[in-house]
Design a protein around this motif. Structure first.
Motif, mmCIF file in Angstrom:
data_model
loop_
_atom_site.group_PDB
_atom_site.id
_atom_site.type_symbol
_atom_site.label_atom_id
_atom_site.label_comp_id
_atom_site.label_asym_id
_atom_site.label_seq_id
_atom_site.Cartn_x
_atom_site.Cartn_y
_atom_site.Cartn_z
ATOM 1 N N ASP A 108 37.965 16.103 50.044
ATOM 2 C CA ASP A 108 36.817 16.359 50.931
ATOM 3 C C ASP A 108 37.153 17.475 51.921
ATOM 4 O O ASP A 108 38.325 17.712 52.220
ATOM 5 N N ASP A 109 36.117 18.137 52.418
ATOM 6 C CA ASP A 109 36.267 19.157 53.484
ATOM 7 C C ASP A 109 37.230 20.256 53.074
ATOM 8 O O ASP A 109 37.977 20.788 53.914
ATOM 9 N N GLU A 142 29.111 20.914 49.774
ATOM 10 C CA GLU A 142 28.360 20.103 50.735
ATOM 11 C C GLU A 142 27.683 21.008 51.747
ATOM 12 O O GLU A 142 28.046 22.162 51.904
HETATM 13 MG MG MG Z 1 32.849 16.386 53.314
#
Ligand code: MG
Ligand code: C2E
Ligand code: MG
Ligand code: MG
Length: 291
Positions: A180-181, A237
């Motif tokens: 993530d990220d 995202e």
């Molecule tokens: Mg994220």
């Protein structure tokens, strides 16, 4: 801090000011109560195929519906929950709730929907994490390959004993792992190579600047090409506008998540959206079959 609150979300979150020590203790007590009082919610944000825009899954995102303060952003209370250790039981509750909801929707709609669940560093430090995931999968009947565990790139790998082994065990069960990220942490390329991840989530800070900053566009393209060369799929995202979608699609990004498609939704709203899509599909195929 309450960074990004308000702009990030559907609900008008209350701005919580920099807390004093006393306020912090009070808030910690409230957060503890929140769990007991059933004030925590799981919202779901759809993830779509970049090619077809069909829903392929959803990310579970926690919310705290405080009786007086209103809807409180996870950006505010997750760090507190992490510091106080409350994240361990909260995270377990999110995992169980999300797997149960996902299983119900898979059955009702006959779709292989994937459910993304965020894991915090403290959860990853629990020696029984893999056992917990296995028992939740058993208990809910969810197919392991439809569970996608999201691990943020900003974690300090060295501070979590046996992290790679834990992730490998989860991966061996058949669960998916996502980073993530991506792009916001300090992880080395070597670490990305050794991480048993199926998918990379490009952080919204880069996606937001598509069409604005050529440097961010270059980072998005480089991430896509690196991920694909390492046989990882990519989801972006923070996809908010058509221009983001077109750029990401043109550069081979597999999946998209963002306000362009939907905000995170309460379970009932999410289910209604799936029902509406099913109805439209049935109507379209019915109409196609008519003389
Ligand atoms: Mg994220
Ligand atoms: P994340 O995992 O990176 O989740 C994506 C965040 O981006 C979510 O914020 C989502 O609402 C927001 N978002 C989605 N699409 C858009 C868009 O198009 N534009 C913008 N500006 N934002 C978008 P949210 O729900 O406030 O969650 C913030 C963070 O809190 C998450 O970031 C995650 O790190 C953490 N979090 C949320 N739920 C959980 C949980 O159950 N457990 C743990 N450990 N962390 C969680
Ligand atoms: Mg996430
Ligand atoms: Mg993020």
């Amino acid at each position: 801090s309450a960074k990004g609150m308000g702009r990030n979300n559907y609900q008008a979150y209350v701005a919580v000011p920099e807390e004093s020590h006393q306020q912090r203790i009070a808030l910690e007590a409230k957060l503890r109560q929140a769990e007991k009082n059933g004030e925590l919610r799981v919202y779901y944000q759809p993830q779509v195929s970049a090619q077809t825009e069909d829903i392929v899954g959803m990310e579970a995102l926690i919310r705290w519906e405080h009786p007086e303060l209103g809807m409180i952003s996870p950006g505010f209370f997750i760090p507190l929950a992490e510091e106080t250790g409350l994240i361990v039981s909260m995270g377990e509750w999110v995992l169980r709730t999300a797997c149960r909801d996902a299983r119900r929707w898979q059955q009702r709609f006959g779709l292989p929907l994937r459910i993304g669940v965020n894991l915090s560093p403290l959860q990853l430090m629990q020696p029984n994490l893999a056992e917990l995931v296995r028992s939740v999968l058993e208990e809910t009947g969810l197919e392991p390959s439809t569970l996608d565990l999201e691990v943020t790139e900003s974690i300090n790998v060295k501070s979590i004993p046996n992290l790679l082994e834990t992730l490998q065990t989860l991966h061996d069960f058949g669960c998916h792992i996502s980073i993530d990220d991506f792009g916001t942490g300090q992880s080395s390329l070597d670490y990305i190579k050794r991480f048993p991840a199926d998918r990379i989530k490009i952080d919204q800070t880069f996606v937001r600047n598509i069409g604005v900053d050529p440097d961010d566009e270059a980072i998005v393209k480089a991430t896509l090409s690196m991920a694909h060369n390492l046989s990882r799929a990519v989801i972006a995202e923070g996809v908010e506008i058509e221009q983001h979608l077109e750029f990401l699609r043109a550069h081979g990004c597999e999946e998209l998540q963002g306000y362009l498609f939907s905000r995170p939704l309460a379970p009932t709203a999410f289910e209604n959206m799936l029902a509406e899509r099913e109805r439209l599909l049935a109507a379209a195929s019915g109409a196609a079959g008519m003389p």
